[in-house]
Design an enzyme around this catalytic site. Sequence first.
Site, PDB file in Angstrom:
ATOM      1  N   ILE A  18      -0.399  11.509   4.613  1.00 13.91           N
ATOM      2  CA  ILE A  18      -0.382  10.093   4.227  1.00 13.91           C
ATOM      3  C   ILE A  18      -1.503   9.395   4.973  1.00 13.91           C
ATOM      4  O   ILE A  18      -1.573   9.475   6.205  1.00 13.91           O
ATOM      5  CB  ILE A  18       0.965   9.430   4.600  1.00 13.91           C
ATOM      6  CG1 ILE A  18       2.140  10.129   3.908  1.00 13.91           C
ATOM      7  CG2 ILE A  18       0.935   7.934   4.305  1.00 13.91           C
ATOM      8  CD1 ILE A  18       2.558   9.611   2.576  1.00 13.91           C
ATOM      9  N   ASP A  50       5.980  18.139  -3.625  1.00 10.18           N
ATOM     10  CA  ASP A  50       6.349  16.801  -3.149  1.00 10.18           C
ATOM     11  C   ASP A  50       6.350  15.835  -4.320  1.00 10.18           C
ATOM     12  O   ASP A  50       6.014  16.204  -5.444  1.00 10.18           O
ATOM     13  CB  ASP A  50       5.449  16.308  -1.995  1.00 10.18           C
ATOM     14  CG  ASP A  50       4.050  15.855  -2.418  1.00 10.18           C
ATOM     15  OD1 ASP A  50       3.860  15.358  -3.546  1.00 10.18           O
ATOM     16  OD2 ASP A  50       3.129  16.008  -1.597  1.00 10.18           O
ATOM     17  N   TYR A  68       0.830  -1.214   0.000  1.00  5.72           N
ATOM     18  CA  TYR A  68       0.000   0.000   0.000  1.00  5.72           C
ATOM     19  C   TYR A  68       0.861   1.259   0.000  1.00  5.72           C
ATOM     20  O   TYR A  68       0.575   2.218  -0.698  1.00  5.72           O
ATOM     21  CB  TYR A  68      -0.951   0.005   1.216  1.00  5.72           C
ATOM     22  CG  TYR A  68      -1.826   1.223   1.194  1.00  5.72           C
ATOM     23  CD1 TYR A  68      -2.807   1.364   0.209  1.00  5.72           C
ATOM     24  CD2 TYR A  68      -1.650   2.260   2.103  1.00  5.72           C
ATOM     25  CE1 TYR A  68      -3.589   2.500   0.136  1.00  5.72           C
ATOM     26  CE2 TYR A  68      -2.430   3.403   2.037  1.00  5.72           C
ATOM     27  CZ  TYR A  68      -3.398   3.517   1.053  1.00  5.72           C
ATOM     28  OH  TYR A  68      -4.157   4.653   0.974  1.00  5.72           O
ATOM     29  N   ARG A  96      13.927  12.185  -1.455  1.00  2.96           N
ATOM     30  CA  ARG A  96      14.487  11.088  -0.655  1.00  2.96           C
ATOM     31  C   ARG A  96      15.722  11.504   0.134  1.00  2.96           C
ATOM     32  O   ARG A  96      16.274  10.706   0.877  1.00  2.96           O
ATOM     33  CB  ARG A  96      14.866   9.907  -1.573  1.00  2.96           C
ATOM     34  CG  ARG A  96      13.690   9.285  -2.303  1.00  2.96           C
ATOM     35  CD  ARG A  96      12.743   8.594  -1.324  1.00  2.96           C
ATOM     36  NE  ARG A  96      11.576   8.028  -2.005  1.00  2.96           N
ATOM     37  CZ  ARG A  96      10.411   8.672  -2.166  1.00  2.96           C
ATOM     38  NH1 ARG A  96      10.247   9.914  -1.713  1.00  2.96           N
ATOM     39  NH2 ARG A  96       9.399   8.087  -2.772  1.00  2.96           N
ATOM     40  N   ARG A 125       1.080   7.742  -7.596  1.00  6.90           N
ATOM     41  CA  ARG A 125       0.055   6.757  -7.240  1.00  6.90           C
ATOM     42  C   ARG A 125      -1.233   6.906  -8.033  1.00  6.90           C
ATOM     43  O   ARG A 125      -2.114   6.073  -7.934  1.00  6.90           O
ATOM     44  CB  ARG A 125      -0.281   6.871  -5.744  1.00  6.90           C
ATOM     45  CG  ARG A 125       0.864   6.490  -4.866  1.00  6.90           C
ATOM     46  CD  ARG A 125       0.676   6.980  -3.445  1.00  6.90           C
ATOM     47  NE  ARG A 125      -0.347   6.310  -2.690  1.00  6.90           N
ATOM     48  CZ  ARG A 125      -0.217   5.120  -2.120  1.00  6.90           C
ATOM     49  NH1 ARG A 125       0.914   4.467  -2.262  1.00  6.90           N
ATOM     50  NH2 ARG A 125      -1.196   4.578  -1.419  1.00  6.90           N
ATOM     51  N   ARG A 158       6.797   9.167   1.533  1.00  3.22           N
ATOM     52  CA  ARG A 158       7.087   7.784   1.930  1.00  3.22           C
ATOM     53  C   ARG A 158       8.231   7.651   2.947  1.00  3.22           C
ATOM     54  O   ARG A 158       8.140   6.810   3.854  1.00  3.22           O
ATOM     55  CB  ARG A 158       7.392   6.952   0.688  1.00  3.22           C
ATOM     56  CG  ARG A 158       6.148   6.699  -0.181  1.00  3.22           C
ATOM     57  CD  ARG A 158       6.512   5.887  -1.394  1.00  3.22           C
ATOM     58  NE  ARG A 158       5.386   5.472  -2.200  1.00  3.22           N
ATOM     59  CZ  ARG A 158       5.030   6.059  -3.362  1.00  3.22           C
ATOM     60  NH1 ARG A 158       5.728   7.087  -3.829  1.00  3.22           N
ATOM     61  NH2 ARG A 158       4.013   5.597  -4.047  1.00  3.22           N
ATOM     62  N   HIS A 189       1.221  12.967  -6.413  1.00  7.27           N
ATOM     63  CA  HIS A 189       0.782  11.987  -5.427  1.00  7.27           C
ATOM     64  C   HIS A 189       1.784  10.820  -5.346  1.00  7.27           C
ATOM     65  O   HIS A 189       1.413   9.671  -5.135  1.00  7.27           O
ATOM     66  CB  HIS A 189      -0.610  11.458  -5.800  1.00  7.27           C
ATOM     67  CG  HIS A 189      -1.519  11.163  -4.643  1.00  7.27           C
ATOM     68  ND1 HIS A 189      -2.585  11.957  -4.308  1.00  7.27           N
ATOM     69  CD2 HIS A 189      -1.521  10.151  -3.741  1.00  7.27           C
ATOM     70  CE1 HIS A 189      -3.217  11.425  -3.263  1.00  7.27           C
ATOM     71  NE2 HIS A 189      -2.577  10.338  -2.900  1.00  7.27           N
TER      72      HIS A 189
HETATM   73  C1  LIG Z   1       0.697   5.430   1.395  1.00  8.39           C
HETATM   74  C2  LIG Z   1       0.376   6.806   0.908  1.00  8.39           C
HETATM   75  C3  LIG Z   1      -0.809   7.401   1.304  1.00  8.39           C
HETATM   76  C4  LIG Z   1      -1.104   8.707   0.880  1.00  8.39           C
HETATM   77  N1  LIG Z   1      -2.245   9.304   1.342  1.00  8.39           N
HETATM   78  C5  LIG Z   1      -2.519  10.581   0.961  1.00  8.39           C
HETATM   79  C6  LIG Z   1      -3.645  11.256   1.483  1.00  8.39           C
HETATM   80  O1  LIG Z   1      -4.385  10.714   2.299  1.00  8.39           O
HETATM   81  N2  LIG Z   1      -3.882  12.507   1.045  1.00  8.39           N
HETATM   82  C7  LIG Z   1      -3.066  13.142   0.136  1.00  8.39           C
HETATM   83  O2  LIG Z   1      -3.322  14.284  -0.225  1.00  8.39           O
HETATM   84  N3  LIG Z   1      -1.969  12.533  -0.335  1.00  8.39           N
HETATM   85  C8  LIG Z   1      -1.673  11.279   0.063  1.00  8.39           C
HETATM   86  N4  LIG Z   1      -0.540  10.672  -0.397  1.00  8.39           N
HETATM   87  C9  LIG Z   1       0.382  11.428  -1.266  1.00  8.39           C
HETATM   88  C10 LIG Z   1       1.413  12.180  -0.426  1.00  8.39           C
HETATM   89  O3  LIG Z   1       0.822  13.257   0.256  1.00  8.39           O
HETATM   90  C11 LIG Z   1       2.543  12.737  -1.315  1.00  8.39           C
HETATM   91  O4  LIG Z   1       1.981  13.464  -2.371  1.00  8.39           O
HETATM   92  C12 LIG Z   1       3.413  11.604  -1.885  1.00  8.39           C
HETATM   93  O5  LIG Z   1       3.680  10.661  -0.871  1.00  8.39           O
HETATM   94  C13 LIG Z   1       4.707  12.153  -2.429  1.00  8.39           C
HETATM   95  O6  LIG Z   1       5.454  11.147  -3.054  1.00  8.39           O
HETATM   96  P1  LIG Z   1       6.712  10.426  -2.359  1.00  8.39           P
HETATM   97  O7  LIG Z   1       6.218   9.856  -1.068  1.00  8.39           O
HETATM   98  O8  LIG Z   1       7.102   9.350  -3.331  1.00  8.39           O
HETATM   99  O9  LIG Z   1       7.781  11.461  -2.168  1.00  8.39           O
HETATM  100  C14 LIG Z   1      -0.214   9.388   0.016  1.00  8.39           C
HETATM  101  C15 LIG Z   1       0.967   8.765  -0.375  1.00  8.39           C
HETATM  102  C16 LIG Z   1       1.283   7.503   0.067  1.00  8.39           C
HETATM  103  C17 LIG Z   1       2.598   6.892  -0.328  1.00  8.39           C
END
Ligand SMILES: Cc1cc2nc3c(=O)[nH]c(=O)nc-3n(C[C@H](O)[C@H](O)[C@H](O)COP(=O)(O)O)c2cc1C
Length: 434
Positions: free
Chosen positions: A102, A358, A48, A362, A327, A382, A324
Amino acid sequence: MPFPDLGKAAQSAIYRAGTFGRRPQVPTDGAALEEAARRSMSRRGFAYVAGSAGSEATARANREAFARWRVVPRMLVDTSERDMGVELFGRRHASPLVVAPIGVLSSAHADADLAVARAARAQEVTPILSTQASVPMEDVAAALEGAGHWYQLYWSSNDELVASLVQRAEACGSEAIVVTLDTAYLGWRPRDLDLGHLPFARGEGIAQYTSDPVFRRLVADRVAAKAQADLEPQPRPTPAAVRTLVSLSRNHPGDTRRNLSAPEPRAAVETFLDVFSRPSLSWADLPRLRELTRLPLVLKGVLHPDDARRAVDEGVDGILVSNHGGRQVDRSVAALDALPGVVDAVRFSGSDMPVLFDSGIRSGADVFVALALGADAVGIGRPHVYGLALAGAAGVAEVLRNLRAELDLTMALTGCRSLADITRDRLVEAPLPH
Ligand SMILES: Cc1cc2nc3c(=O)[nH]c(=O)nc-3n(C[C@H](O)[C@H](O)[C@H](O)COP(=O)(O)O)c2cc1C
């Protein structure tokens, strides 16, 4: 207040522990951190968090985009005093880092959002609380003990619920509302699909909803309507169905044993799946959100310069350039590649609103590159979840500390005394491979 030698202090702490034979539990390298977290997490939990849309080309592109930039250090600049502080929405932030929102942090650690809150507070990094959190925002705000936070909103199809979430965010001290625009639907995510695993369907990551008075009323209405209808014959329960029932009951507020036989936990999931998003959302809806709150509004997920210009015209207070973490849309433009165009569009429109970034950060050097390309601050996604999986609040704090430490050293070693010095001319594009 400038940090006294943040980078050097972090190095010293690590090397001093090393003389006693202790190595960091949380690897300092981004790839090693992910690998260590993979080993410590459940298969579903890791899928996930690490998973992205489709072939995951966007997630790879996010990283490759960083690799195309090289920093050009400048010499003989007195960098003995450095300050990485930045002002955002009327408050001075100690560093240009925020914790990206997240959802379903319970998939990484039982302390979930509470652990992240404690770590963020200790590291003076502002967290953005997710609408898909595992813990109600009021409890997270309490764990922050007055430290600032922002609230990330998924715009529900139910207006009353949107109003309630925004009002609760205001009441518990959020300093900004970050509206995520790129998730009208969940992206096509093979890692989750191939495990048949959606955490929300097991009652995980819906705590903002089950703690909300409007949502609870919707659930009660659904339960009442169901009681009126003829009950469908139930299929024989499989062991997996029983495990799902236990998960639903545990994640629902109240007594787990009572929840096992109550209709509300399942009705809450069904209601959530109904109201989660509003695919019809358009620019015309923004004024309604403006009317609901006096807090600054930030649009998350902007990648096109025209959308950035429109955001300026609509009078929003900030933009978060993001895909995102790859994703949502496979083969999307890398967020870093979109950043300069968005920054230019905003600045040429005469706006000085913050442009945040974002997707793919890393390391401290990555933060430096994003700042040089025009970001005012960056979201850590992440990596902090991996720290959480490895060592709870301490792990998150270590990840945030390491990023700040490396950014501090990068500034010191490239001749930058403040963020104002981190400009685009600090970078050159990497030569093309032969
Ligand atoms: C497991 C997971 C859950 C996430 N849940 C949300 C969320 O609830 N709301 C949101 O705006 N972005 C969510 N995101 C996106 C993050 O806010 C952010 O844009 C993203 O993690 C950035 O990419 P990176 O982690 O690869 O640097 C989520 C990302 C991940 C990996």
